[in-house]
Design a protein around this motif. Sequence first.
Motif, PDB file in Angstrom:
ATOM      1  N   GLY A   8     -89.498  31.236 -50.605  1.00 61.21           N
ATOM      2  CA  GLY A   8     -89.670  31.571 -49.116  1.00 61.21           C
ATOM      3  C   GLY A   8     -89.866  30.634 -47.997  1.00 61.21           C
ATOM      4  O   GLY A   8     -89.788  30.910 -46.967  1.00 61.21           O
ATOM      5  N   ALA A   9     -89.998  29.325 -48.657  1.00 62.12           N
ATOM      6  CA  ALA A   9     -89.859  28.308 -47.244  1.00 62.12           C
ATOM      7  C   ALA A   9     -88.556  27.673 -47.674  1.00 62.12           C
ATOM      8  O   ALA A   9     -88.662  26.447 -46.867  1.00 62.12           O
ATOM      9  N   GLY A  10     -87.750  27.968 -48.606  1.00 64.53           N
ATOM     10  CA  GLY A  10     -86.539  27.313 -48.488  1.00 64.53           C
ATOM     11  C   GLY A  10     -85.540  27.847 -47.366  1.00 64.53           C
ATOM     12  O   GLY A  10     -86.091  28.660 -46.715  1.00 64.53           O
ATOM     13  N   PHE A  11     -84.367  27.419 -47.316  1.00 66.77           N
ATOM     14  CA  PHE A  11     -83.367  27.830 -46.434  1.00 66.77           C
ATOM     15  C   PHE A  11     -83.028  29.367 -46.567  1.00 66.77           C
ATOM     16  O   PHE A  11     -83.192  29.921 -45.448  1.00 66.77           O
ATOM     17  N   ILE A  12     -82.514  29.832 -47.364  1.00 69.72           N
ATOM     18  CA  ILE A  12     -82.122  31.354 -47.675  1.00 69.72           C
ATOM     19  C   ILE A  12     -83.408  32.190 -47.760  1.00 69.72           C
ATOM     20  O   ILE A  12     -83.555  32.926 -46.704  1.00 69.72           O
ATOM     21  N   GLY A  13     -84.421  31.997 -48.381  1.00 71.01           N
ATOM     22  CA  GLY A  13     -85.503  32.625 -48.505  1.00 71.01           C
ATOM     23  C   GLY A  13     -86.327  32.548 -47.247  1.00 71.01           C
ATOM     24  O   GLY A  13     -86.959  33.621 -46.712  1.00 71.01           O
ATOM     25  N   SER A  14     -86.484  31.588 -46.482  1.00 70.64           N
ATOM     26  CA  SER A  14     -87.187  31.567 -45.137  1.00 70.64           C
ATOM     27  C   SER A  14     -86.486  32.299 -44.115  1.00 70.64           C
ATOM     28  O   SER A  14     -87.060  33.084 -43.345  1.00 70.64           O
ATOM     29  N   HIS A  15     -85.175  32.366 -44.040  1.00 67.49           N
ATOM     30  CA  HIS A  15     -84.348  33.297 -43.268  1.00 67.49           C
ATOM     31  C   HIS A  15     -84.701  34.900 -43.682  1.00 67.49           C
ATOM     32  O   HIS A  15     -84.849  35.631 -42.757  1.00 67.49           O
TER      33      HIS A  15
END
Length: 324
Positions: A8-15
């Motif tokens: 959830g701190a990556g590109f898609i996960g955070s979005h």
Amino acid sequence: MNLLITGGAGFIGSHFVRSVLTDALPGLEGARVTVLDKLTYAGTFASLGPVAESKRLDFVPGDIADADLVASVLPRHDAVVHFAAESHVDRSIRAAAEFATTNVVGTQVLLDAALRHGTARFVHVSTDEVYGSIGTGAWTERSPLAPNSPYAATKAGADLLALAYHRTHGLPVVVTRSANNYGPYQHPEKLVPRFVTNLLEGRTVPLYGHGEQVRDWVHVDDHCRGTALVLLAGRAGEVYHIGGNRELTNRELTGMLLRECGADWDRVVTVEDRKGHDQRYALDDERIRQELGYRPRVEFEQGLAETVRWYREHEEWWRPLVID
């Protein structure tokens, strides 16, 4: 609803996390989120900055392959949305072991924990790259898997594990496979942000071969809306494609990025093509359209312009991450 979001701190996960916590995804209003993220080079807590103070957010630093940690975190959640993955093809070509550990073993650890604790929903987020390359037409969800890179092979392995847990144990797993994503907060090792940040810095950009590889592009916001639809109403044991329906050669995309950044073709350097480089990806996403009402909303030219503008205005986010 209590959601465990891996990666959830990556590109898609955070979005996805930002969208949930700002109540931008219908059906998930008011949901609480726990982010489980290892914070590798590709994940940064800064990507959660806009929602970092939300009382509905918990953050747990850690590895999805850590069975004890996963067992301690997962039980209090209604659903898992599994974004966490090693995802850069070039890195997987140079060293595949970490990809196998995270993408395959990590997924197995999560599935075991979800099965043990009776998790009501498990969404496994995958990629169109598991299919290999297609000359004409488009893959359906029943197309055979034929991955060509170590990254794609590990994602294919994870997909098969997830579906096997449904067929063997009845775990309510749903798999999504999306087209190439673009948008804000994407690590500058990937094509769009790498080209944009290089051009903004006055540097050249590397174009593989003749740039004739074809990719379908979907804005990260459309991908996350599609993922939310699958989470809420997708049929267990099924695969859903999330497409953008905008095919471009890498050369065409490069031209668009040059125009957006006010640069010329003299800033482009042709480099040796990637080993085993897939020529074309294309997804048939009729299933998610017919069953769940998905439609991509972000028009590509507008989305690309807004993405370039975001990188212009958020140098403090991407500059510490820039690679040579």
